[in-house]
Design a protein around this motif. Structure first.
Motif, PDB file in Angstrom:
ATOM      1  N   SER A 141     -14.784  35.359  -8.187  1.00 36.54           N
ATOM      2  CA  SER A 141     -14.233  34.065  -7.768  1.00 36.54           C
ATOM      3  C   SER A 141     -12.951  34.246  -6.990  1.00 36.54           C
ATOM      4  O   SER A 141     -12.725  33.560  -5.981  1.00 36.54           O
ATOM      5  N   ARG A 142     -12.106  35.160  -7.435  1.00 30.13           N
ATOM      6  CA  ARG A 142     -10.846  35.405  -6.717  1.00 30.13           C
ATOM      7  C   ARG A 142     -11.120  35.936  -5.314  1.00 30.13           C
ATOM      8  O   ARG A 142     -10.462  35.525  -4.350  1.00 30.13           O
ATOM      9  N   ALA A 143     -12.082  36.857  -5.190  1.00 28.45           N
ATOM     10  CA  ALA A 143     -12.413  37.401  -3.861  1.00 28.45           C
ATOM     11  C   ALA A 143     -12.938  36.298  -2.957  1.00 28.45           C
ATOM     12  O   ALA A 143     -12.562  36.209  -1.781  1.00 28.45           O
ATOM     13  N   ALA A 144     -13.801  35.423  -3.508  1.00 23.36           N
ATOM     14  CA  ALA A 144     -14.357  34.332  -2.702  1.00 23.36           C
ATOM     15  C   ALA A 144     -13.270  33.353  -2.292  1.00 23.36           C
ATOM     16  O   ALA A 144     -13.221  32.912  -1.136  1.00 23.36           O
ATOM     17  N   MET A 145     -12.376  32.996  -3.227  1.00 26.35           N
ATOM     18  CA  MET A 145     -11.311  32.042  -2.894  1.00 26.35           C
ATOM     19  C   MET A 145     -10.339  32.636  -1.882  1.00 26.35           C
ATOM     20  O   MET A 145      -9.903  31.938  -0.960  1.00 26.35           O
ATOM     21  N   THR A 146     -10.037  33.920  -2.024  1.00 31.27           N
ATOM     22  CA  THR A 146      -9.150  34.565  -1.053  1.00 31.27           C
ATOM     23  C   THR A 146      -9.799  34.558   0.330  1.00 31.27           C
ATOM     24  O   THR A 146      -9.151  34.262   1.333  1.00 31.27           O
ATOM     25  N   SER A 147     -11.101  34.861   0.373  1.00 33.24           N
ATOM     26  CA  SER A 147     -11.817  34.851   1.651  1.00 33.24           C
ATOM     27  C   SER A 147     -11.855  33.453   2.245  1.00 33.24           C
ATOM     28  O   SER A 147     -11.652  33.270   3.446  1.00 33.24           O
ATOM     29  N   MET A 148     -12.109  32.459   1.411  1.00 31.14           N
ATOM     30  CA  MET A 148     -12.173  31.078   1.899  1.00 31.14           C
ATOM     31  C   MET A 148     -10.808  30.607   2.391  1.00 31.14           C
ATOM     32  O   MET A 148     -10.728  29.892   3.393  1.00 31.14           O
ATOM     33  N   LEU A 149      -9.750  31.014   1.713  1.00 31.09           N
ATOM     34  CA  LEU A 149      -8.412  30.646   2.184  1.00 31.09           C
ATOM     35  C   LEU A 149      -8.117  31.294   3.533  1.00 31.09           C
ATOM     36  O   LEU A 149      -7.513  30.676   4.412  1.00 31.09           O
ATOM     37  N   GLY A 150      -8.537  32.549   3.685  1.00 32.46           N
ATOM     38  CA  GLY A 150      -8.380  33.205   4.986  1.00 32.46           C
ATOM     39  C   GLY A 150      -9.151  32.475   6.067  1.00 32.46           C
ATOM     40  O   GLY A 150      -8.655  32.280   7.184  1.00 32.46           O
ATOM     41  N   LEU A 151     -10.369  32.044   5.734  1.00 34.78           N
ATOM     42  CA  LEU A 151     -11.174  31.271   6.679  1.00 34.78           C
ATOM     43  C   LEU A 151     -10.477  29.969   7.040  1.00 34.78           C
ATOM     44  O   LEU A 151     -10.368  29.609   8.218  1.00 34.78           O
ATOM     45  N   LEU A 152      -9.974  29.269   6.032  1.00 30.17           N
ATOM     46  CA  LEU A 152      -9.298  27.993   6.276  1.00 30.17           C
ATOM     47  C   LEU A 152      -8.040  28.184   7.116  1.00 30.17           C
ATOM     48  O   LEU A 152      -7.756  27.388   8.019  1.00 30.17           O
TER      49      LEU A 152
END
Length: 168
Positions: A141-152
Protein backbone atom coordinates in the motif's frame (compact mmCIF):
# COMPACT_ATOMS: atom_id res chain seq x y z
CA UNK A 1 44.81 2.20 -102.03
CA UNK A 2 41.16 1.30 -102.06
CA UNK A 3 38.81 3.30 -99.89
CA UNK A 4 35.69 1.91 -98.33
CA UNK A 5 32.41 2.79 -99.84
CA UNK A 6 30.24 5.19 -97.84
CA UNK A 7 27.18 3.74 -96.13
CA UNK A 8 24.18 5.50 -97.47
CA UNK A 9 21.39 3.29 -96.27
CA UNK A 10 20.95 1.69 -92.83
CA UNK A 11 18.53 -1.16 -92.65
CA UNK A 12 17.03 -1.72 -89.23
CA UNK A 13 15.39 -5.03 -88.55
CA UNK A 14 12.14 -4.61 -86.71
CA UNK A 15 10.78 -7.75 -85.09
CA UNK A 16 7.25 -8.55 -86.09
CA UNK A 17 4.40 -8.75 -83.60
CA UNK A 18 4.64 -12.50 -83.22
CA UNK A 19 8.36 -12.36 -82.38
CA UNK A 20 7.72 -9.65 -79.76
CA UNK A 21 4.97 -11.74 -78.16
CA UNK A 22 7.21 -14.83 -78.14
CA UNK A 23 9.98 -12.84 -76.42
CA UNK A 24 7.54 -11.46 -73.86
CA UNK A 25 6.15 -14.93 -73.09
CA UNK A 26 9.66 -16.35 -72.75
CA UNK A 27 10.59 -13.53 -70.38
CA UNK A 28 7.48 -14.12 -68.26
CA UNK A 29 8.12 -17.87 -68.13
CA UNK A 30 11.71 -17.25 -66.94
CA UNK A 31 10.42 -15.03 -64.12
CA UNK A 32 7.76 -17.58 -63.15
CA UNK A 33 10.36 -20.34 -63.02
CA UNK A 34 12.72 -18.21 -60.91
CA UNK A 35 9.98 -17.13 -58.47
CA UNK A 36 7.85 -20.27 -58.32
CA UNK A 37 7.68 -20.46 -54.51
CA UNK A 38 6.55 -16.84 -54.10
CA UNK A 39 3.97 -17.22 -56.87
CA UNK A 40 2.56 -20.39 -55.32
CA UNK A 41 2.23 -18.70 -51.92
CA UNK A 42 0.53 -15.70 -53.52
CA UNK A 43 -1.91 -18.00 -55.31
CA UNK A 44 -2.63 -19.74 -52.00
CA UNK A 45 -3.39 -16.40 -50.37
CA UNK A 46 -5.65 -15.40 -53.24
CA UNK A 47 -7.46 -18.75 -53.04
CA UNK A 48 -8.07 -18.24 -49.31
CA UNK A 49 -9.33 -14.70 -49.86
CA UNK A 50 -11.63 -15.94 -52.62
CA UNK A 51 -13.02 -18.75 -50.46
CA UNK A 52 -13.88 -16.35 -47.64
CA UNK A 53 -15.47 -13.95 -50.15
CA UNK A 54 -13.00 -11.16 -49.31
CA UNK A 55 -12.13 -10.65 -52.97
CA UNK A 56 -15.80 -10.11 -53.78
CA UNK A 57 -16.03 -7.47 -51.08
CA UNK A 58 -12.91 -5.70 -52.36
CA UNK A 59 -14.23 -5.90 -55.92
CA UNK A 60 -17.56 -4.39 -54.84
CA UNK A 61 -15.72 -1.59 -52.98
CA UNK A 62 -13.68 -0.83 -56.07
CA UNK A 63 -16.78 -0.71 -58.26
CA UNK A 64 -18.47 1.68 -55.82
CA UNK A 65 -15.30 3.59 -54.88
CA UNK A 66 -16.78 7.00 -55.62
CA UNK A 67 -19.75 6.48 -53.33
CA UNK A 68 -17.63 4.80 -50.65
CA UNK A 69 -15.11 7.62 -50.81
CA UNK A 70 -17.84 10.23 -50.45
CA UNK A 71 -19.27 8.45 -47.41
CA UNK A 72 -15.80 8.12 -45.86
CA UNK A 73 -15.11 11.83 -46.37
CA UNK A 74 -18.47 12.72 -44.80
CA UNK A 75 -17.66 10.56 -41.77
CA UNK A 76 -14.16 12.00 -41.40
CA UNK A 77 -15.56 15.54 -41.56
CA UNK A 78 -17.73 14.95 -38.48
CA UNK A 79 -16.53 17.07 -35.51
CA UNK A 80 -16.28 13.99 -33.30
CA UNK A 81 -13.99 12.29 -35.80
CA UNK A 82 -11.55 15.21 -35.67
CA UNK A 83 -11.32 14.71 -31.92
CA UNK A 84 -10.81 10.97 -32.33
CA UNK A 85 -7.98 11.51 -34.80
CA UNK A 86 -6.31 14.13 -32.58
CA UNK A 87 -6.72 11.92 -29.51
CA UNK A 88 -5.28 8.92 -31.33
CA UNK A 89 -2.27 10.96 -32.41
CA UNK A 90 -1.84 12.17 -28.82
CA UNK A 91 -2.08 8.60 -27.49
CA UNK A 92 0.52 7.38 -29.97
CA UNK A 93 2.80 10.26 -28.97
CA UNK A 94 2.27 9.42 -25.28
CA UNK A 95 3.09 5.75 -25.84
CA UNK A 96 6.15 6.73 -27.84
CA UNK A 97 7.41 8.88 -24.96
CA UNK A 98 7.25 6.00 -22.47
CA UNK A 99 10.06 3.55 -22.01
CA UNK A 100 8.85 -0.03 -22.67
CA UNK A 101 9.87 -1.10 -19.16
CA UNK A 102 7.84 1.72 -17.63
CA UNK A 103 4.74 0.79 -19.57
CA UNK A 104 5.10 -2.91 -18.74
CA UNK A 105 5.48 -2.14 -15.03
CA UNK A 106 2.49 0.19 -15.09
CA UNK A 107 0.28 -2.29 -16.94
CA UNK A 108 1.32 -5.17 -14.68
CA UNK A 109 0.55 -3.06 -11.62
CA UNK A 110 -2.86 -2.02 -12.95
CA UNK A 111 -3.67 -5.64 -13.83
CA UNK A 112 -2.73 -6.86 -10.37
CA UNK A 113 -4.72 -4.05 -8.76
CA UNK A 114 -7.78 -4.89 -10.85
CA UNK A 115 -7.55 -8.55 -9.79
CA UNK A 116 -7.48 -7.54 -6.14
CA UNK A 117 -10.32 -5.08 -6.73
CA UNK A 118 -12.51 -7.78 -8.27
CA UNK A 119 -11.68 -10.20 -5.43
CA UNK A 120 -12.55 -7.57 -2.82
CA UNK A 121 -15.77 -6.68 -4.62
CA UNK A 122 -16.82 -10.33 -4.89
CA UNK A 123 -16.15 -11.07 -1.22
CA UNK A 124 -18.01 -7.95 -0.10
CA UNK A 125 -16.18 -7.92 3.22
CA UNK A 126 -16.59 -4.85 5.37
CA UNK A 127 -13.45 -3.73 7.13
CA UNK A 128 -13.04 -1.81 10.30
CA UNK A 129 -11.07 1.41 10.47
CA UNK A 130 -8.34 -0.47 12.34
CA UNK A 131 -8.07 -3.10 9.63
CA UNK A 132 -7.90 -0.39 6.97
CA UNK A 133 -5.18 1.49 8.86
CA UNK A 134 -3.21 -1.77 9.21
CA UNK A 135 -3.52 -2.34 5.43
CA UNK A 136 -2.38 1.23 4.73
CA UNK A 137 0.85 0.50 6.60
CA UNK A 138 1.67 -2.54 4.42
CA UNK A 139 4.67 -2.17 2.09
CA UNK A 140 2.46 -2.74 -0.98
CA UNK A 141 0.00 0.00 0.00
CA UNK A 142 2.82 2.40 0.81
CA UNK A 143 4.51 1.71 -2.54
CA UNK A 144 1.22 2.25 -4.39
CA UNK A 145 0.42 5.47 -2.51
CA UNK A 146 3.94 6.80 -3.07
CA UNK A 147 3.62 6.00 -6.78
CA UNK A 148 0.18 7.60 -6.98
CA UNK A 149 1.43 10.73 -5.23
CA UNK A 150 4.28 10.93 -7.73
CA UNK A 151 1.75 10.58 -10.53
CA UNK A 152 -0.45 13.29 -9.04
CA UNK A 153 2.50 15.65 -8.57
CA UNK A 154 3.63 15.12 -12.16
CA UNK A 155 0.10 15.74 -13.44
CA UNK A 156 -0.21 18.87 -11.30
CA UNK A 157 3.10 20.18 -12.62
CA UNK A 158 1.90 19.87 -16.21
CA UNK A 159 -1.49 21.37 -15.35
CA UNK A 160 0.21 24.42 -13.83
CA UNK A 161 2.58 24.78 -16.81
CA UNK A 162 -0.34 24.64 -19.24
CA UNK A 163 -2.26 27.18 -17.17
CA UNK A 164 0.73 29.57 -17.26
CA UNK A 165 1.14 29.09 -21.03
CA UNK A 166 -2.51 29.93 -21.64
CA UNK A 167 -2.18 33.13 -19.61
CA UNK A 168 1.03 34.23 -21.33
Amino acid sequence: MIMARAIRQISKTVPNVQEEQDQAIASIMREVAENQEAIMKTLGILKGLHEMKALEAVHALLEQRTEVGAIAIQQINQPGMHNIIKNAMGAVGFLGALQPGQLNTLLDAVGSGLKRLSNTGENGEKQSIWALSRRLRSPESRAAMTSMLGLLEGMGEVFLQNKEQKKG
